[in-house]
Design an enzyme around this catalytic site. Structure first.
Site, PDB file in Angstrom:
ATOM      1  N   HIS A   5       0.821  -1.217   0.000  1.00 14.59           N
ATOM      2  CA  HIS A   5       0.000   0.000   0.000  1.00 14.59           C
ATOM      3  C   HIS A   5       0.855   1.267   0.000  1.00 14.59           C
ATOM      4  O   HIS A   5       0.703   2.120  -0.897  1.00 14.59           O
ATOM      5  CB  HIS A   5      -0.962  -0.024   1.188  1.00 14.59           C
TER       6      HIS A   5
ATOM      7  N   HIS B 124       4.080   6.774   5.505  1.00 15.75           N
ATOM      8  CA  HIS B 124       2.924   7.430   6.113  1.00 15.75           C
ATOM      9  C   HIS B 124       2.147   6.560   7.096  1.00 15.75           C
ATOM     10  O   HIS B 124       1.446   7.080   7.969  1.00 15.75           O
ATOM     11  CB  HIS B 124       1.982   7.979   5.028  1.00 15.75           C
TER      12      HIS B 124
ATOM     13  N   GLU C 205       1.641   4.897  12.634  1.00 20.76           N
ATOM     14  CA  GLU C 205       0.303   4.483  13.071  1.00 20.76           C
ATOM     15  C   GLU C 205       0.201   2.980  13.284  1.00 20.76           C
ATOM     16  O   GLU C 205      -0.403   2.515  14.248  1.00 20.76           O
ATOM     17  CB  GLU C 205      -0.726   4.931  12.032  1.00 20.76           C
ATOM     18  N   ASP C 206       0.798   2.204  12.373  1.00 15.33           N
ATOM     19  CA  ASP C 206       0.540   0.760  12.348  1.00 15.33           C
ATOM     20  C   ASP C 206       1.724  -0.114  12.765  1.00 15.33           C
ATOM     21  O   ASP C 206       1.608  -1.337  12.763  1.00 15.33           O
ATOM     22  CB  ASP C 206       0.099   0.338  10.939  1.00 15.33           C
TER      23      ASP C 206
ATOM     24  N   ASP D 160      -3.304   8.320  -0.575  1.00 16.22           N
ATOM     25  CA  ASP D 160      -3.551   7.236   0.372  1.00 16.22           C
ATOM     26  C   ASP D 160      -5.015   6.803   0.314  1.00 16.22           C
ATOM     27  O   ASP D 160      -5.343   5.616   0.229  1.00 16.22           O
ATOM     28  CB  ASP D 160      -3.185   7.730   1.780  1.00 16.22           C
TER      29      ASP D 160
ATOM     30  N   ASP E  88     -27.678  15.485 -21.930  1.00 16.74           N
ATOM     31  CA  ASP E  88     -26.257  15.770 -22.196  1.00 16.74           C
ATOM     32  C   ASP E  88     -25.367  14.743 -21.498  1.00 16.74           C
ATOM     33  O   ASP E  88     -24.685  15.034 -20.525  1.00 16.74           O
ATOM     34  CB  ASP E  88     -25.890  17.193 -21.768  1.00 16.74           C
TER      35      ASP E  88
END
Length: 697
Positions: A48, A72, A76-77, A139, A260
């Protein structure tokens, strides 16, 4: 997934001076940190961030942004920290990574609060460096591309809704239409699966039936322009499925009634050629009145520039045509990112980021999570109109904006001082909706202040946030003023006089910070008399009756000044309670009607004898009436009822008197001890986030 050398080669292709060693180190770092983590698709998790970095290379962004994309999710992970990132990759990358990192570890917050805190931090970081937004959009785009692998339908819908409400509009606001369209399409598929399947199916059917009609129309346009001596590139496509669905919803029409469906892009060599091409096209085919837009002379707030027109082609077919230069097209598709190419040095274009100031002001004024999310959605609203000040300054606002939105858009102080408006020289109500090209003059007054009723028609997040902030401050001041009066009464009952030292000690004992906080706490019934007395003079409340043991039986009402045995009743117009100054009105053949001295009905000149009355000490309560305006959202009525219960007030009657979205108005009859008791309840209501207004009737 991009391999390590492929990613580095991509960056080196447009930035030969990039630090190859640092790029390699970042790639290896994210692979090591994410280790054996898997995504819902079963792919290694590090795929990712690598794909997000690949999206950044397509925009030719600087190496710090590429490295940020790679890292990034590490903080966090994984066990990685911002300090470690700063040590290995420098302070700039650490700051960018911290901006993108979400606050997902706040377990105590509700879903809305968590989302609001994430958004708050994200917006603040974005205001300092817009590369944070570019990485976050990439992301989110990659997460949307793999959203179908998530098994939980509820989670897929939540992510899709957040994408539709926040990230797609943000992409639009910085001009990244390519990202916006793909996010909308992927979110639309999750949120409205039946509509998505129907529209894409119909488009495929039209494509198979009409064969090469898009190519044929594009060729006709190109030939007409070539005959006029213009060198152009013409391409055609069907409209975006989500765009078609929105049009169906807005116009309340079926797919067959959307005329249209096809759109064509004409790319010219110069801006002057755009206007020449427009003239040629309008001479060759009939234009549809009201559908021409000139975003060359007045670009959108995100920098978008193009000419838009709609034509009636053969067989009454309607088609949309956009005319722009190649440079405009690149800027229009990738917006802000087009200005962040490495060779540009990363200077933020002022014209595209002015709206960020409004977002930062909203962060400062939003009261809670729901308000922050609501105001932010309003601030990044997509459909815009143009309006002008009398001196010709251009301001862009959402469709449906009013002079109050315009005033707050110019400056918060102007909005707060507004008392009237002129549109194109003519006086109009403040709730009048603006249209493109309006010249708006705001009439202001020194003594003016924002009105709660404005919330019923303003549409911008900035205006709504400023009005709510003012209303809260005013209500807090009113509650504190009531608290001061109640405090003075408490002090009179103390066995000794108190000085500044005693007051400061009491504030500390009550775990408050300032005298103003104490008065607000008293006025809003957050602390009771006993607690204040004990804090001021310990032991002084020992002999007071316990308020929790206040008798709940039928209350006795006794009035001084009446002849024994004379019938009397409390007036329904003013509902007097013990503590009010009262008078009696005696009419022939009727009992005495007891009114509060300031009752408006007394000013009507009733033909009756006036009696000077007062409450007897035996009176232990009466019924008071109040009016409360609640926000129309789940739980507000329950919160009002909880305030009554907390303050030991019995509801005798409850009636909704007005339903005016977003507010509901109720009139409530309450059994209360006296005026002070009723005042406390009104103060507590005013202090509640569920209540917009509260007053005694």
């Amino acid at each position: 997934m991009l391999r390590q050398y492929e990613l580095v080669e991509r960056v080196k292709a447009y930035d030969p001076d990039a630090d190859e060693a640092m790029l390699n180190r970042a790639y290896v770092y994210t692979v090591q940190k994410h280790g054996t983590q898997k995504r819902a698709s079963g792919d290694p998790y590090f795929s990712h961030p690598v794909e997000v970095a690949g999206l950044m290379t397509e925009l030719k962004l600087d190496q710090e942004t590429i490295i940020t994309a790679l890292l990034h999710d590490t903080v966090e992970d994984t066990l990685a920290t911002i300090d470690e990132v700063e040590r290995l990759f420098g302070p700039e990358v650490a700051r960018l990574v911290d901006g993108v990192t979400k606050l997902s570890k706040i377990e105590t917050l509700t879903e809305n609060e968590r989302a609001a805190e994430n958004l708050r931090k994200f917006l603040l970081a974005m205001s300092e460096d817009l590369r944070v937004l570019l990485v976050k959009l990439a992301d989110r785009l990659h997460n949307m591309r793999t959203l179908h692998f998530i098994k939980s339908a509820e989670k897929r819908q939540r992510i899709a809704r957040e994408t539709m409400d926040i990230y797609a509009p943000l992409a639009e606001r910085v001009g990244m239409y390519e990202y916006m369209r793909e996010m909308q399409l992927l979110a639309f598929e999750q949120l409205e699966p039946e509509a998505y399947a129907t529209i894409t199916g119909r488009l495929a059917q039209i494509r198979s039936q009409e064969g090469g009609q898009v190519d044929a129309i594009a060729l006709s346009l190109k030939q007409a322009l070539a005959e006029a001596g213009l060198k152009v590139e013409v391409t055609g496509r069907e409209k975006h499925p989500y765009s078609i669905w929105r049009k169906m919803a807005e116009r309340h029409v079926s797919f067959e009634q959307i005329t249209d469906i096809m759109a064509f892009r004409v790319i010219t060599e110069t801006a002057a050629d755009c206007y020449t091409a427009l003239g040629v096209i309008h001479q060759a085919w009939q234009m549809i009145p009201g559908r021409f837009k000139d975003y060359l002379s007045t670009p959108k707030i995100n920098g978008y520039r193009s000419l838009h027109t709609s034509l009636i082609y053969r067989n009454s077919m309607r088609v949309e045509v956009q005319i722009k230069t190649a440079e405009m097209h690149r800027t229009n598709e990738f917006g802000l990112a087009a200005h962040w190419a490495y060779k540009q040095g990363g200077d933020q274009p002022d014209g595209q980021v002015g709206w960020l100031r409004d977002l930062i002001e909203i962060l400062d004024t939003s009261h809670d999570a729901e308000e922050l999310l609501e105001h932010t959605k309003l601030a990044i609203y997509q459909d815009r109109i143009f309006a002008f000040t009398p001196k010709g300054a251009l301001h862009q606002l959402p469709k449906g904006a009013t002079p109050i939105d315009f005033a707050f858009g110019v400056h918060t102080d102007l909005g707060s001082a507004a008392v009237g408006a002129k549109i194109n020289g003519r006086h109009v109500p403040l709730r009048t909706q603006l249209v493109n090209g309006d010249v708006v003059e705001i009439i202001k007054s020194r003594n003016a202040e924002p009105q709660l009723s404005w919330l019923g028609f303003v549409v911008t997040g900035k205006a709504r946030a400023a009005i709510r902030r003012f209303v809260r401050q005013k209500e807090r001041q009113e509650v504190a003023a009531i608290g001061q009066k109640l405090f003075d009464e408490i002090v009179e009952r103390l066995p000794a006089k108190i000085g500044k030292k005693a007051l400061a000690a009491a504030i500390k004992r009550l775990d408050l910070r300032t005298e103003e906080e104490l008065m607000f706490a008293i006025g809003s019934a957050k602390v009771d008399d006993r607690a204040v007395m004990e804090a001021l003079v310990p032991g002084s409340a020992a002999d007071l009756p316990d308020p929790d043991r206040w008798p709940q039986q039928q209350r006795a009402i006794a009035i001084r000044g009446l002849t024994p045995g004379v019938a009397f009743g409390l007036a329904d117009c003013c509902h007097p309670v013990p503590g009010d100054r009262i008078v009696g009105l005696r009419q022939p053949g009727k009992g005495v009607e007891v009114h509060a001295i300031d009752c408006l009905a007394l000013a009507n000149g009733i033909d009756a004898d006036w009696l000077d009355l007062s409450w007897d000490a035996r009176t232990d309560g009466a019924t008071g009436r109040l009016r409360a305006v609640l926000y129309n959202r789940p739980g507000t009525l329950a919160e009002m009822a909880a305030i009554f219960a907390t303050n030991k007030a019995n509801v005798v009657n409850l009636q909704m008197t007005q339903r005016d979205d977003p507010f509901h108005t109720y009139e409530v009859d309450l059994e209360v001890r006296d005026l002070a008791h009723l005042t406390r309840i009104v103060s507590a209501l005013r202090a509640s986030d569920a209540v917009a207004q509260a007053e005694r009737i």
